[in-house]
Write a protein that holds these residues in place. Structure first.
Motif, mmCIF file in Angstrom:
data_model
loop_
_atom_site.group_PDB
_atom_site.id
_atom_site.type_symbol
_atom_site.label_atom_id
_atom_site.label_comp_id
_atom_site.label_asym_id
_atom_site.label_seq_id
_atom_site.Cartn_x
_atom_site.Cartn_y
_atom_site.Cartn_z
ATOM 1 N N PRO A 115 0.826 -1.210 0.000
ATOM 2 C CA PRO A 115 0.000 0.000 0.000
ATOM 3 C C PRO A 115 0.863 1.264 0.000
ATOM 4 O O PRO A 115 1.982 1.272 0.530
ATOM 5 C CB PRO A 115 -0.813 -0.121 1.290
ATOM 6 N N LYS A 155 2.483 4.759 0.966
ATOM 7 C CA LYS A 155 2.758 5.349 2.281
ATOM 8 C C LYS A 155 1.943 6.614 2.482
ATOM 9 O O LYS A 155 1.741 7.384 1.544
ATOM 10 C CB LYS A 155 4.248 5.672 2.409
ATOM 11 N N SER A 156 1.539 6.805 3.716
ATOM 12 C CA SER A 156 0.778 8.006 4.042
ATOM 13 C C SER A 156 1.690 9.226 4.097
ATOM 14 O O SER A 156 2.932 9.100 4.133
ATOM 15 C CB SER A 156 0.062 7.832 5.388
ATOM 16 N N GLN A 157 1.065 10.401 4.106
ATOM 17 C CA GLN A 157 1.842 11.640 4.172
ATOM 18 C C GLN A 157 2.658 11.704 5.456
ATOM 19 O O GLN A 157 3.791 12.193 5.480
ATOM 20 C CB GLN A 157 0.893 12.838 4.082
ATOM 21 N N TYR A 158 2.098 11.223 6.570
ATOM 22 C CA TYR A 158 2.795 11.240 7.865
ATOM 23 C C TYR A 158 4.066 10.397 7.798
ATOM 24 O O TYR A 158 5.127 10.796 8.298
ATOM 25 C CB TYR A 158 1.852 10.711 8.947
ATOM 26 N N GLU A 159 4.002 9.181 7.175
ATOM 27 C CA GLU A 159 5.182 8.321 7.080
ATOM 28 C C GLU A 159 6.267 8.944 6.226
ATOM 29 O O GLU A 159 7.472 8.826 6.507
ATOM 30 C CB GLU A 159 4.759 6.963 6.534
ATOM 31 N N ARG A 193 -3.783 16.252 4.841
ATOM 32 C CA ARG A 193 -4.051 14.823 4.932
ATOM 33 C C ARG A 193 -5.519 14.544 4.635
ATOM 34 O O ARG A 193 -6.412 15.221 5.116
ATOM 35 C CB ARG A 193 -3.684 14.312 6.317
ATOM 36 N N GLU A 194 -5.718 13.517 3.821
ATOM 37 C CA GLU A 194 -7.086 13.115 3.485
ATOM 38 C C GLU A 194 -7.335 11.718 4.032
ATOM 39 O O GLU A 194 -6.445 10.857 4.054
ATOM 40 C CB GLU A 194 -7.286 13.109 1.966
ATOM 41 N N ARG A 195 -8.519 11.501 4.485
ATOM 42 C CA ARG A 195 -8.870 10.201 5.030
ATOM 43 C C ARG A 195 -9.139 9.222 3.889
ATOM 44 O O ARG A 195 -9.819 9.539 2.919
ATOM 45 C CB ARG A 195 -10.112 10.306 5.910
ATOM 46 N N ALA A 196 -8.565 8.032 4.020
ATOM 47 C CA ALA A 196 -8.784 7.014 2.991
ATOM 48 C C ALA A 196 -10.214 6.506 3.017
ATOM 49 O O ALA A 196 -10.791 6.182 1.991
ATOM 50 C CB ALA A 196 -7.810 5.855 3.180
ATOM 51 N N GLU A 197 -10.779 6.444 4.200
ATOM 52 C CA GLU A 197 -12.133 5.938 4.343
ATOM 53 C C GLU A 197 -12.936 6.943 5.154
ATOM 54 O O GLU A 197 -12.410 7.608 6.049
ATOM 55 C CB GLU A 197 -12.133 4.588 5.061
#
Length: 570
Positions: A2, A4-8, A57-61
């Motif tokens: 998957p 990586k998120s913005q935070y990672e 940041r956007e929520r995936a769900e």
């Protein structure tokens, strides 16, 4: 894998930047000690990656709805089809809940207010020392049991040391200088946790017991030369001269433990050295007994009038109290504390009051109005009660006879009041203190005009009802008294020893303790640059040993001055 998120991504960028900085500074081995995997440290140094642009940041769900109380949902989001009866029941329930929450809030606020109020009941040592260790409290009890219960105050002869020629004065001054010039710092300790406001020396001759009152209502009791306990492991690396000397105990006499409860003055009971009095900015005066192991309130001012100072005659049967509203109150300790007579003697705060020890009916006051004044209390106590109306006579909690300045001035101008006012002297600025010497003959005053003044009043003028013919000071000493906001006001204090040539001590802004003779001569300046780095603003002397003095500073650290031979090392 998957994405990586913005935070990672931001976290990895920070790690890379830190590793690059550590390697640049030659801290590669330190990085290894941090536990970072060695795989990240091998190979050539890589350039720090460009920090990615911060994006929202956007929520995936979509977030699942949170659970809420069905009862609250019903009250806040009522059924649109509810009937008027149902709506009324719902609104009544909401009103009851609001009232319940408001009552709980008010109750919490009231408990907080009560916790900040002065304590008016009898308090035992366990309550007063609730923050201290048990062995400190037991040490205090054992120490005071050993000390003899004697009279706490001796007075002198008005004609003592009144030599007819200067040669005898010089001889007496020379003897005094030899006694005090070589006094050293033999013990130091942080006796109180906050700024020292006042102090008094216990008359016991086998020990050096000093009481210090601090800014937050705490009483520090210090046996300055008590044998030290076993050295703790934490103290092994500290030089003996830098360790705390003696033993001390702290009692929270006045409450709350804030600047609203500062101890303004301490006085030993003139007839019982096991009892002492403390006045405080919490508008109360308490009596502390080492026999009963408790403290009780003996006076509380009405309407929150600030108590500034107090003093007692040698008989110990009565007390005179000055306040921040220019009043002086008389309390007979043999009667119930409800019987108070208060006299408005100044238009400004009376910061200091002193009772003549050999002629107890002569009262000395120093105020922010710049005046030093002398009163005959026999006349003040003769003010007719009939001159007061009901409002003046009855207080909210007790009967207080409050004589306003207009009533007093009118009485003093009458034939019956003649002799009530004996004299005054106006300083250039506020008179911060004024005290009678042990002989009841001389006066020393301290003022914000940076001057110490001395008066010598001969005995014959006390025997008449006339105003003193000349109340001009015979000596003026320039002395820096600009203590500012963070230091206790400097007050020149007479040595209470009636057997010694009259002298007084006063703190110096140059970190020394100055000793002057009753003629205004500088006897010595006690100082030690290696052990003292603060102004010794508060001073006191032993009532019967010339070679003893104590002082305290704004951090609560206190010093015993004595011959070097008495220094005790662990």
């Amino acid at each position: 894998m998957p994405a990586k998120s913005q935070y990672e991504l931001e976290r990895e960028a920070n790690i890379a930047n830190n590793l690059a900085l550590f390697e640049e500074l030659g801290l590669k081995e330190a990085v290894k000690d941090l536990g970072i995997p060695t795989a990240k440290l091998t190979g050539k140094r890589k350039a720090a990656p460009v920090r990615p642009k911060t994006l929202k940041r956007e929520r995936a769900e979509p977030e699942a709805p949170r659970r809420q109380s069905r009862r609250l949902l019903t009250k806040l989001h009522p059924d649109p089809n509810e009937t008027p009866e149902e709506r009324k029941l719902r609104e009544d329930a909401l009103d009851k809940e609001r009232i319940k929450q408001e009552d709980a809030r008010l109750e919490a606020e009231e408990k907080a207010r009560i916790a900040k109020r002065p304590r008016h009941d009898v308090l035992n040592f366990k309550t007063l020392a609730e923050t201290e260790e048990p062995q400190e409290l037991s040490w205090l009890t054992q120490t005071m049991e050993i000390v003899a219960q004697t009279s706490g105050r001796r007075v002198g002869d008005p004609e003592a040391f009144n030599f007819p020629d200067d040669a005898k004065h010089k001889t007496a001054v020379k003897y005094l200088r030899e006694k005090v010039k070589d006094l050293k710092v033999v013990s130091r300790a942080k006796v109180t946790t906050n700024r020292v406001y006042c102090a008094v020396y216990h008359p016991e001759v086998t020990k050096d017991i000093v009481f210090f009152g601090d800014k937050h209502g705490q009483l520090g009791i210090w046996d300055a030369r008590a044998p030290p306990d076993d050295v703790n492991d934490d103290d092994e690396g500290i030089a003996p001269d830098n360790r705390e000397g003696g033993k001390y105990c702290r009692l929270q006499l006045h409450w709350p433990a804030t600047s609203k409860s500062s101890i303004s003055s301490i006085k030993l009971d003139p007839i019982d050295s096991h009892n002492l009095y403390t006045s405080s900015y919490d508008c109360t005066i308490r009596s502390l007994s080492f026999v009963s192991g408790s403290s009780k309130e003996i006076y509380a001012s009405e309407d929150g009038v600030l108590i500034c100072s107090m003093d007692l005659p040698p008989t110990g049967n009565e007390m005179w109290i000055s306040d921040g509203s220019g009043g002086v109150s008389h309390l007979d300790l043999r009667q119930d504390k409800s019987h108070i007579r208060r006299y408005e003697l100044s238009e400004a705060k009376i910061g200091c009051i002193s009772v003549n020890p050999t002629r107890p009916n002569f009262l000395l006051t120093a105020s922010n109005s710049r005046f030093l004044k002398i009163w005959d209390t026999r006349k003040l106590n003769g003010l007719p009660i009939e001159s007061l109306d009901h409002a003046h006579r009855v207080g909210s909690a007790r009967q207080t006879l409050n004589f306003e300045s207009s009533i007093i001035n009118k009485f003093l101008e009458s034939k019956k009041g003649k002799g009530g006012f004996r004299g005054e002297w106006k300083h250039d600025k506020s008179a911060s203190s004024a005290y009678w010497d042990p002989r009841g003959r001389q006066i020393v005053s301290t003022s914000y005009d940076d001057t110490l003044r001395l008066w010598d009043i001969e005995s014959p003028v006390f025997r008449t009802d006339e105003v003193f013919p000349n109340l001009k000071p015979f000596c003026r000493i320039k002395h820096n008294c600009q203590t500012g906001k963070w230091l206790t006001i400097l007050r020149a204090q007479w040595s209470p020893n009636p057997d010694a040539y009259p002298h007084f001590t006063v703190g110096n802004m140059d970190h020394s303790l100055d000793v002057y003779s009753s003629k205004g001569e500088l006897i010595t300046q006690l100082s030690d640059r290696t052990m003292i780095s603060a102004v010794q603003a508060v001073t006191c002397s032993h009532p019967s040993i010339v070679e003893r003095a104590a002082s305290g500073n704004a951090s609560g650290r206190c010093v015993l001055w004595a011959p070097k031979s008495l220094m005790v090392h662990p």
